[in-house]
Each structure stands twice: as structure tokens, then as C-alpha cells.
Scaffold this active site. Sequence first.
Site, mmCIF file in Angstrom:
data_model
loop_
_atom_site.group_PDB
_atom_site.id
_atom_site.type_symbol
_atom_site.label_atom_id
_atom_site.label_comp_id
_atom_site.label_asym_id
_atom_site.label_seq_id
_atom_site.Cartn_x
_atom_site.Cartn_y
_atom_site.Cartn_z
ATOM 1 N N VAL A 277 1.224 -1.309 0.426
ATOM 2 C CA VAL A 277 -0.320 0.023 0.531
ATOM 3 C C VAL A 277 0.334 0.590 0.200
ATOM 4 C CG1 VAL A 277 -1.643 1.372 1.000
ATOM 5 C CG2 VAL A 277 -1.722 -1.094 1.565
ATOM 6 N N ASP A 278 2.080 1.157 0.609
ATOM 7 C CA ASP A 278 2.594 2.621 0.968
ATOM 8 C C ASP A 278 3.578 2.144 -0.749
ATOM 9 O OD1 ASP A 278 2.923 3.148 3.647
ATOM 10 O OD2 ASP A 278 4.410 1.916 3.777
ATOM 11 N N LEU A 279 3.910 1.514 -1.323
ATOM 12 C CA LEU A 279 4.337 1.403 -2.581
ATOM 13 C C LEU A 279 4.049 2.057 -3.467
ATOM 14 C CD1 LEU A 279 6.645 -1.800 -2.285
ATOM 15 C CD2 LEU A 279 7.634 0.938 -2.044
#
Length: 395
Positions: free
Chosen positions: A168-170
Site C-alpha cells: 500500500v505504501d509503494l
Amino acid sequence: MGGALEGVKVLDLTRVLAGPHCTMILADLGADVIKVEGPGGSDETRSWGPPFQNGVSAYYLCANRNKRSITVNLKTEEGREIIRTLAKEADVLIHNFKTGSMEKWLLDYDSLKKINPQLVYCSITGFGETGPFRHLPGYDYIIQGMSGLMSITGSEESGPIKIGVAMVDLLTGLYSAISIEAALYEREKSGQGQKIDMSLMDTAVSSLANVASNYLISGNVPRRIGNDHPNIVPYSTFKALDGELIIAVGNNRQFATLCDVLGYRELAEDEKFRTNEARVKNKEELTRVLENLLQVKSADEWMELFSEKNIPCGPIHSMDQVFENPQVTAREMVVQVDHPEAGLVKLVGSPIKLSRTKVKMERHPPMAGEHNSEVLQQAGFSLEEIAQLKENKII
């Protein structure tokens, strides 16, 4: 020739992964990214490990190349004034402070656009700047759970499983980079900057893709199906004589060819398996039949036979096998950079392959405050002023 984003100045007030991943993409493309941390270095990933290389965190190294670093104490008015000075000449400012923090410091978009109307201002938060959850902190793991990603990852036996990296961060970093580039492009026509409101939760929900569409159309809540595909069969991992391989059959023709190679052509004519719709309904039975047939050869032997007939298949590589793969090497997906503390460091290369404005590895992931004097002098500060700021612990 410089990078595609040469001349774009980015003020990067992010830490951990989503924001730094975004700004690393911009930096790889040639933007001048100035990473801003608190004095001593406040990006938590600097201490995350092991592993470390000569005291430098592998996690920090993965998302911070091609940037310059300054340290600024944002809890002081003198520190915030430094940011305002830099923002006057910046094209982009990006931060991932909690909703309300930048407003409290008068570093929010409405404040900064008064001194730089062309500024593209990107905020990354857990839940966005509107809605009932806007003040909650956001963490990839928690968002994976709340967004439904974990509910469809794993098997019925395993229970919910998070994805093996902070996906999700990426993905939020990628969407943020796309949004910033779009805003810069639009600015060429309007002459105006704008604010971008990015949310980990929004990104995670958007990544549900066809699984979300299946639910929205049918109303059926999807269950965990492990490595299987909800709409296509056979499309999963299968056990051969010595291990597992992936078989990804996408149509009836490929299925018939698969049956030929396995020596069981009549399987493709069986009413229970002749169409994909039928195979989806009878997946468990088909899987048992296929795995019995696969037991007579090794995974490598089957993959060679399948590849000869253009049947989509592949191995499940461990990390050492990934980076020994000649395709990975040929595509320059491992690069090396000299670091003043860590020494010669191996990093994952950029997947962006441009024919003229090529991605270059020109800067090592910076040490905290490594470019304080350089950046501040370029912004008009004198050596005496910089020395005073350092003495007062502003930088």
C-alpha cells in the site's frame, strides 16, 4: 543529457516509505529532491534493522537515492521560515505529516501558495484530509486490514495474510508520483499549482481492482482463495514431482494444449472442464486431476515442455534466485552506488527505461544534513547565518 524531470525542484518532508518512494521516483527521473528531516535525522527507517551495512540501514537505503539532505527543526519558527524560503523556489512540496500538522505550522497549501502560486503541494496521509477518519494515523499493515486486502490474501486454512512487502505504501508512492507529474504538466497550461490529497486507504481500495468489481456487480463477498484466481481456472500453483510451479491458463485453447502435453487430451473434452466457466465450478476436482498428472516429472521439466507449447507457466523463486536471474541482470535491476559510510551498496534498480532521458544513479542515499550548507547557500543564506542556525540547533 539530463533526466526527464531536470529542473524540477522538490521539497520532500516525508519519511518511512510511501513519500520517500514517490520522491525517489522523481529523483531517479532527474528532479532535484531535497529531503528534509529533523536535526540528526528523523526518518525512522534510518534505525530500522538489521540488516545494516556499516551502520546504515538497508531499509533507509532502499528509498532515498538521488536526493540531497538537509535537517530543519520544524518545531521552531526559524526552522519553519527556512521551509518557506525554500518553498518560494520549489516546484513541488510533499509531506506525510498527520492531518492538521502543516496548518498548525502555517506550512499548509493555502499558506504557501500565497508566496508561490505555482507550487504543486502533495499531502500523503493514512485516510486523506476529509472524512471521519481524517485525523487517524495511517500504517500500511493496518490499511491492508481495513481495506479488505488481507481478507482476500491467504487461504481459508491460513486466515488473513498481509502482502509480503508494504504494497500500500509503494502503490501510494506511485500514485503520488503520477499525480505530481500530472499537476506539473497542467501547470504548463494554467500557470497555477494545486494541492494533491493522497490517502493510503484510497490507494488500497483502488488496488482491489477486479475483486472489488466482482463484489460490486454480484454482491458476493469474496473469500480467501490462496494462489487461485477467482475468475480463471487453472490459474494457480501446482505441485510437481519435486516442488511447485505456476500454471496460468487463460483460455480454452491453452487448456486443450495443456491437456495434450500432460497426455490426457480427453480431459479438455469433458463437459466439466471444457469451458472456463465449467472449470471454475469444478476447480477442486480439476486441481486434483492435474496434480496427479504432474507428479511424474520435476517442475523444471514441466516448465520446459509447457514453454515449448506457449502455455503460461513459471517458477516460484526465492530472493537469491531472483537476483541470480539473467533477465534481472540484463535489465540492470541491481545497481551499485558508493556511500560515504556504508561503502559500496547494492540497490534495486529503476524499472523505468526511457530511451533518451535515462534514469541515472547520481547520488547515494544521503546522510542526515549532508547538504545543509550547499542547499541553504543556494537559497541565499550566508555562511554566518548557516553557522548560527547550526549553533541554535535549528538545522
